[in-house]
Design an enzyme around this catalytic site. Sequence first.
Site, PDB file in Angstrom:
ATOM      1  N   ASP A 127      -5.440  -3.744  -5.395  1.00 23.91           N
ATOM      2  CA  ASP A 127      -6.789  -4.120  -5.837  1.00 23.91           C
ATOM      3  C   ASP A 127      -7.440  -3.009  -6.656  1.00 23.91           C
ATOM      4  OD1 ASP A 127      -7.113  -2.467  -3.647  1.00 23.91           O
ATOM      5  OD2 ASP A 127      -8.839  -3.538  -2.842  1.00 23.91           O
ATOM      6  N   SER A 137      -5.403  -5.560  -0.632  1.00 22.03           N
ATOM      7  CA  SER A 137      -5.185  -4.248  -1.237  1.00 22.03           C
ATOM      8  C   SER A 137      -3.710  -3.825  -1.309  1.00 22.03           C
ATOM      9  CB  SER A 137      -6.016  -3.252  -0.450  1.00 22.03           C
ATOM     10  OG  SER A 137      -6.150  -2.070  -1.136  1.00 22.03           O
ATOM     11  N   GLU A 156      -9.142  10.450   0.115  1.00 21.83           N
ATOM     12  CA  GLU A 156      -8.079  10.385   1.113  1.00 21.83           C
ATOM     13  C   GLU A 156      -6.787  10.776   0.392  1.00 21.83           C
ATOM     14  OE1 GLU A 156      -8.858   7.077   4.304  1.00 21.83           O
ATOM     15  OE2 GLU A 156      -8.946   6.151   2.344  1.00 21.83           O
ATOM     16  N   ARG A 165       0.499   4.641  13.023  1.00 18.01           N
ATOM     17  CA  ARG A 165       0.987   5.581  12.000  1.00 18.01           C
ATOM     18  C   ARG A 165       1.176   6.960  12.635  1.00 18.01           C
ATOM     19  NH1 ARG A 165       0.422   2.445   7.500  1.00 18.01           N
ATOM     20  NH2 ARG A 165      -1.585   1.434   7.130  1.00 18.01           N
ATOM     21  N   SER A 192      -3.128   1.868  12.838  1.00 17.44           N
ATOM     22  CA  SER A 192      -3.587   1.441  11.514  1.00 17.44           C
ATOM     23  C   SER A 192      -4.707   0.428  11.685  1.00 17.44           C
ATOM     24  CB  SER A 192      -2.423   0.808  10.746  1.00 17.44           C
ATOM     25  OG  SER A 192      -2.936   0.050   9.665  1.00 17.44           O
ATOM     26  N   GLY A 193      -5.624   0.423  10.751  1.00 17.40           N
ATOM     27  CA  GLY A 193      -6.679  -0.594  10.765  1.00 17.40           C
ATOM     28  C   GLY A 193      -6.448  -1.638   9.700  1.00 17.40           C
ATOM     29  N   THR A 194      -5.268  -1.609   9.076  1.00 18.45           N
ATOM     30  CA  THR A 194      -4.969  -2.628   8.059  1.00 18.45           C
ATOM     31  C   THR A 194      -3.607  -3.282   8.261  1.00 18.45           C
ATOM     32  OG1 THR A 194      -3.953  -1.022   6.571  1.00 18.45           O
ATOM     33  CG2 THR A 194      -6.313  -1.416   6.276  1.00 18.45           C
ATOM     34  N   ASP A 244      -3.133   0.699  -6.662  1.00 17.89           N
ATOM     35  CA  ASP A 244      -2.677  -0.211  -5.608  1.00 17.89           C
ATOM     36  C   ASP A 244      -3.091  -1.637  -5.981  1.00 17.89           C
ATOM     37  OD1 ASP A 244      -5.379  -0.086  -5.136  1.00 17.89           O
ATOM     38  OD2 ASP A 244      -5.203  -0.061  -2.953  1.00 17.89           O
ATOM     39  N   ASN A 292      -4.127   9.359   0.336  1.00 21.61           N
ATOM     40  CA  ASN A 292      -3.465   8.184  -0.252  1.00 21.61           C
ATOM     41  C   ASN A 292      -4.072   7.744  -1.594  1.00 21.61           C
ATOM     42  OD1 ASN A 292      -5.817   6.777   0.412  1.00 21.61           O
ATOM     43  ND2 ASN A 292      -4.931   5.796   2.223  1.00 21.61           N
TER      44      ASN A 292
HETATM   45  C1  G16 Z   1      -7.727   0.812   3.335  1.00 25.19           C
HETATM   46  C2  G16 Z   1      -8.936   1.714   3.442  1.00 25.19           C
HETATM   47  C3  G16 Z   1      -8.532   3.156   3.273  1.00 25.19           C
HETATM   48  C4  G16 Z   1      -7.416   3.512   4.261  1.00 25.19           C
HETATM   49  C5  G16 Z   1      -6.264   2.499   4.155  1.00 25.19           C
HETATM   50  C6  G16 Z   1      -5.231   2.681   5.237  1.00 25.19           C
HETATM   51  O1  G16 Z   1      -7.156   0.952   2.068  1.00 25.19           O
HETATM   52  O2  G16 Z   1      -9.879   1.342   2.448  1.00 25.19           O
HETATM   53  O3  G16 Z   1      -9.654   3.962   3.466  1.00 25.19           O
HETATM   54  O4  G16 Z   1      -6.930   4.781   4.005  1.00 25.19           O
HETATM   55  O5  G16 Z   1      -6.775   1.192   4.295  1.00 25.19           O
HETATM   56  O6  G16 Z   1      -5.847   2.475   6.478  1.00 25.19           O
HETATM   57  P1  G16 Z   1      -5.022   2.329   7.812  1.00 25.19           P
HETATM   58  O7  G16 Z   1      -4.206   3.577   7.938  1.00 25.19           O
HETATM   59  O8  G16 Z   1      -6.066   2.209   8.876  1.00 25.19           O
HETATM   60  O9  G16 Z   1      -4.130   1.129   7.693  1.00 25.19           O
HETATM   61  P2  G16 Z   1      -6.702  -0.309   1.200  1.00 25.19           P
HETATM   62  O10 G16 Z   1      -6.270   0.283  -0.093  1.00 25.19           O
HETATM   63  O11 G16 Z   1      -5.594  -0.971   1.942  1.00 25.19           O
HETATM   64  O12 G16 Z   1      -7.928  -1.142   1.128  1.00 25.19           O
END
Ligand code: G16
Length: 556
Positions: A302, A82, A396, A530, A523-525, A300, A398
């Site tokens: 994707d 993404s 969200e 954050r 963060s989960g990504t 973004d 974002n």
């Molecule tokens: C993903 C999630 C979103 C989230 C974003 C950031 O987005 O689908 O719901 O807002 O990650 O998450 P975090 O702050 O936990 O890193 P994407 O667009 O990266 O798939």
Amino acid sequence: MALPSTISTAQALVGEGLPATLITQASDAHPKPQGHKFTYGTAGLRTKADTLDSTCFRVGLIGALRSKKLGGKTIGLMVTASHNPVEDNGVKMVDPRGEMLESSWEPFCTAIANAETSDELVASLEKLVAHFKVDLSAPASVVVGYDTRPSCQTLVKAIIDGLSAMGAQTIDAGLKTTPQLHYLVKCLNTQGTDEAYGEPTEEGYYKKLANAYIKLVSGKGESAPLTVDCANGVGAPALLNLTKYIPAEHLSVRALRTATSSPNELNHGCGADFVKTNQCLPAGYDKEDVKAGERMCSFDGDADRIVFYYLKGPAGAKESFRLLDGDKIASLAADYLSELVKVAGIDLELGCVQTAYANGSSTKYLKQRVPVTCTPTGVKHLHHAAESYDIGVYFEANGHGTILFSASAQRKIREASPGSPAAQGALEQLSALVDLINQTVGDALSDMLLVEVILRARQWGPEEWDGAYEDLPNKILKVNVKDRFLFKTEDAERRLTSPAGLQDKIDEVVGKYKDARSFVRPSGTEDCVRVYAECAIASELTPLATSVSKLVAEYA
Ligand code: G16
């Protein structure tokens, strides 16, 4: 553009247990990087692409088991990272109605991804099978899509090896936006039923959106050009394809950042995350002849997020940049839909779902009009909360978001007897909006068209839209820490429970600034923590955000 092709034939597994020998043999070709820890995060499993081969193989196994658990319904696997840089990748898992994987499966995904050996892998799969009472003799069907990242090809192959080891029917959807894959999953699972969502092809997706859009904007005058930053990702070809189904008088698009064959350009200095985080135009836009008042938006990588923006004054002057983010899209949509429901004369509750990142001004604005709920970050949380309303608007800040119409809301819209021509018009619009809005997940293309419809109906430019409320000055910072998993939260991520004592210190800092708010979450990504900060006085924002970030760094 054709229907996705089936690349392996379904074979129901016979016998009682897992096909351990097949899994072990296949798994030996996809060894787990030793000592590496994977975690199912905000949007699935995501990390550096060169560590993900074993994880993808295992996600294939899990996808097949999930499908078996649901009696052979089709599951979606989308290979994408993404908004992250090109060297990252990941997999988003999609359940049969097009929503994200049921959360009770997440810890099992983490455990399976972390099994060190093939034997441990089989044991962890057996635990999942026993826990969820998966009928291994049931068929399995999985559709796989991917974005433009060069690493996708090998990772898709690893997924297919996992699916084959389980004897799952595998449908190769090819290059897709994430929302297109969600759409395909829902279509495949509903075709031939009363709830058929659409034709299960990419072309069917474009036609559904385009037909609804044309209905909604016909007779509303010509469209002024919209500049779209495609983040150099899969949204670029998708946008190009979509425009083939919409006459130029209805949608005039100037597509920028469309370099999908230059992988390093993906999300680089452009895209929704860059624009939202830096609160500025994509890099190089000063040379792109953008004019004050022109509508612009960014997808973004994707194409499941979108933010809009415009310049109030000359390009280059930082203060002339105005962001119309997910919060502003939510307010625009909530107001418009509330009005339509009122004019239509039907009784439907419309509610909004936000996260802690929602600007305080947007929450205040929305709360004066509709019920508002706050959930933790992640589409998976917002989507489920939105299902509790007849019409659930979730975004969200974002730019991730969509609008859900419950089954009973859709029935009321279809079956209502309009009491006036105005009510009839409102019902027709609501009915077309149900088709225009991708109800499986946030979708940059669908949301882009939705905003266009509302602005055209209102005869508004971006400035009128922007006038709803004034954002509080705000900032999101990333802090690199040794172990982000030490940071634990409660109250929809608005407060930290760990490390002990840190929240009190944050409260102390926040108390020094007018109308200030700040929270910290892992963060989960991405591998970072954050920090969000907002306050009433612009000059106090940087001191507030940096003080909280320093506290975090001291605890890390
Ligand atoms: C993903 C999630 C979103 C989230 C974003 C950031 O987005 O689908 O719901 O807002 O990650 O998450 P975090 O702050 O936990 O890193 P994407 O667009 O990266 O798939």
